[in-house]
Write a protein that holds these residues in place. Structure first.
Motif, PDB file in Angstrom:
ATOM      1  N   LEU A   1       6.281   7.383  -5.153  1.00  0.00           N
ATOM      2  CA  LEU A   1       4.700   6.818  -5.008  1.00  0.00           C
ATOM      3  C   LEU A   1       4.007   6.910  -6.380  1.00  0.00           C
ATOM      4  CD1 LEU A   1       4.019   8.189  -1.575  1.00  0.00           C
ATOM      5  CD2 LEU A   1       4.729   5.855  -2.001  1.00  0.00           C
TER       6      LEU A   1
ATOM      7  N   ASN B   1       2.663  -6.146   2.567  1.00  0.00           N
ATOM      8  CA  ASN B   1       2.078  -5.061   3.583  1.00  0.00           C
ATOM      9  C   ASN B   1       2.152  -5.523   5.118  1.00  0.00           C
ATOM     10  OD1 ASN B   1       0.747  -3.034   1.648  1.00  0.00           O
ATOM     11  ND2 ASN B   1      -0.619  -4.626   1.374  1.00  0.00           N
TER      12      ASN B   1
ATOM     13  N   ALA C   1       5.337   4.743   1.575  1.00  0.00           N
ATOM     14  CA  ALA C   1       5.863   6.073   2.079  1.00  0.00           C
ATOM     15  C   ALA C   1       6.634   6.193   3.421  1.00  0.00           C
ATOM     16  CB  ALA C   1       4.665   6.962   2.290  1.00  0.00           C
ATOM     17  N   ALA C   2       6.262   5.404   4.310  1.00  0.00           N
ATOM     18  CA  ALA C   2       6.862   5.271   5.683  1.00  0.00           C
ATOM     19  C   ALA C   2       8.167   4.508   5.403  1.00  0.00           C
ATOM     20  CB  ALA C   2       5.867   4.454   6.524  1.00  0.00           C
TER      21      ALA C   2
ATOM     22  N   ARG D   1       0.752  -1.253  -0.170  1.00  0.00           N
ATOM     23  CA  ARG D   1      -0.213  -0.033  -0.087  1.00  0.00           C
ATOM     24  C   ARG D   1       0.916   1.399   0.022  1.00  0.00           C
ATOM     25  NH1 ARG D   1      -1.856  -2.631   4.632  1.00  0.00           N
ATOM     26  NH2 ARG D   1      -1.240  -0.782   5.715  1.00  0.00           N
ATOM     27  N   SER D   2       0.391   2.319  -0.498  1.00  0.00           N
ATOM     28  CA  SER D   2       1.256   3.559  -0.802  1.00  0.00           C
ATOM     29  C   SER D   2       1.543   4.303   0.643  1.00  0.00           C
ATOM     30  CB  SER D   2       0.346   4.749  -1.413  1.00  0.00           C
ATOM     31  OG  SER D   2      -0.832   4.871  -0.851  1.00  0.00           O
ATOM     32  N   ASP D   3       0.764   3.862   1.822  1.00  0.00           N
ATOM     33  CA  ASP D   3       1.192   4.479   3.027  1.00  0.00           C
ATOM     34  C   ASP D   3       2.364   3.819   3.690  1.00  0.00           C
ATOM     35  OD1 ASP D   3      -0.892   2.296   3.471  1.00  0.00           O
ATOM     36  OD2 ASP D   3      -0.850   2.665   5.432  1.00  0.00           O
ATOM     37  N   VAL D   4       2.259   2.395   3.436  1.00  0.00           N
ATOM     38  CA  VAL D   4       3.506   1.343   3.774  1.00  0.00           C
ATOM     39  C   VAL D   4       4.770   1.890   2.950  1.00  0.00           C
ATOM     40  CG1 VAL D   4       4.133  -0.787   3.863  1.00  0.00           C
ATOM     41  CG2 VAL D   4       1.832  -0.537   4.200  1.00  0.00           C
TER      42      VAL D   4
END
Length: 180
Positions: free
Chosen positions: A142, A161, A124-125, A119-122
């Protein structure tokens, strides 16, 4: 009969190097390809061979690479010896760019692609944690994460993920020969 080039692709920060290291730890017969990159060694990252840009260009002109490409302002190469290894029935595991996959399929007819996603939030972190990219670089990476793969390839998608071990297990299972 020949070996296979197992291309591991996916966006920056998805965990390709960690998954590849886990795969080799589980199956030492896999040969982990050490890429040649024009990224200065002090920037860290994977275990790679550094070449200055002009030296890299000279090596490419001498056919020192089975595959080579440019991405994110750097040049990357897969040593020509990998083709020899595959022809000698060894499975080789290499971190490749999506953009070189069509050529890789021509050079390595038994190419398998492991497409690692998250996922994009993963992503980015993970990118922020490694500290190599600016926030603009992270945003750009991203945006590139959704780029499609070329059609007509043998592709297996692995989601990363959650726990790394789950992704490693899925990747190892994906490259096992089919039983009849």
């Amino acid at each position: 009969m020949s070996g296979r080039l197992i291309a591991v692709v996916g966006p920056s920060g998805v965990g390709k190097d960690s998954i590849m290291a886990g795969m080799v730890a589980r199956d030492p017969s896999l040969r982990l390809v050490r890429r040649t990159i024009t990224r200065p060694p002090e920037l860290g990252g994977e275990d790679y061979r550094y070449l200055a840009p002009q030296t890299f260009a000279d090596a490419a002109a001498r056919d020192a690479f089975a595959l080579h490409w440019d991405a994110h302002g750097l040049s990357y190469g897969i040593p020509a010896a990998v083709l020899t290894d595959v022809q000698a029935c060894h499975d080789c595991l290499a971190n490749l760019s999506r953009g070189i996959l069509a050529q890789a399929a021509r050079v390595f007819p038994s190419l398998i692609v492991l497409h690692i996603t998250a996922r994009s939030d993963v992503l980015a972190a993970r990118l922020a944690a490694r500290g190599r990219e600016t926030s603009d670089d992270i945003a750009s990476r991203l945006r590139q994460a959704a780029k499609p793969l070329p059609e007509g390839l043998a592709v297996v998608t692995i989601e990363n993920n959650g726990p790394l071990e789950a992704a490693i297990e899925a990747a190892c299972a994906a490259i096992q020969p089919v039983s009849v």
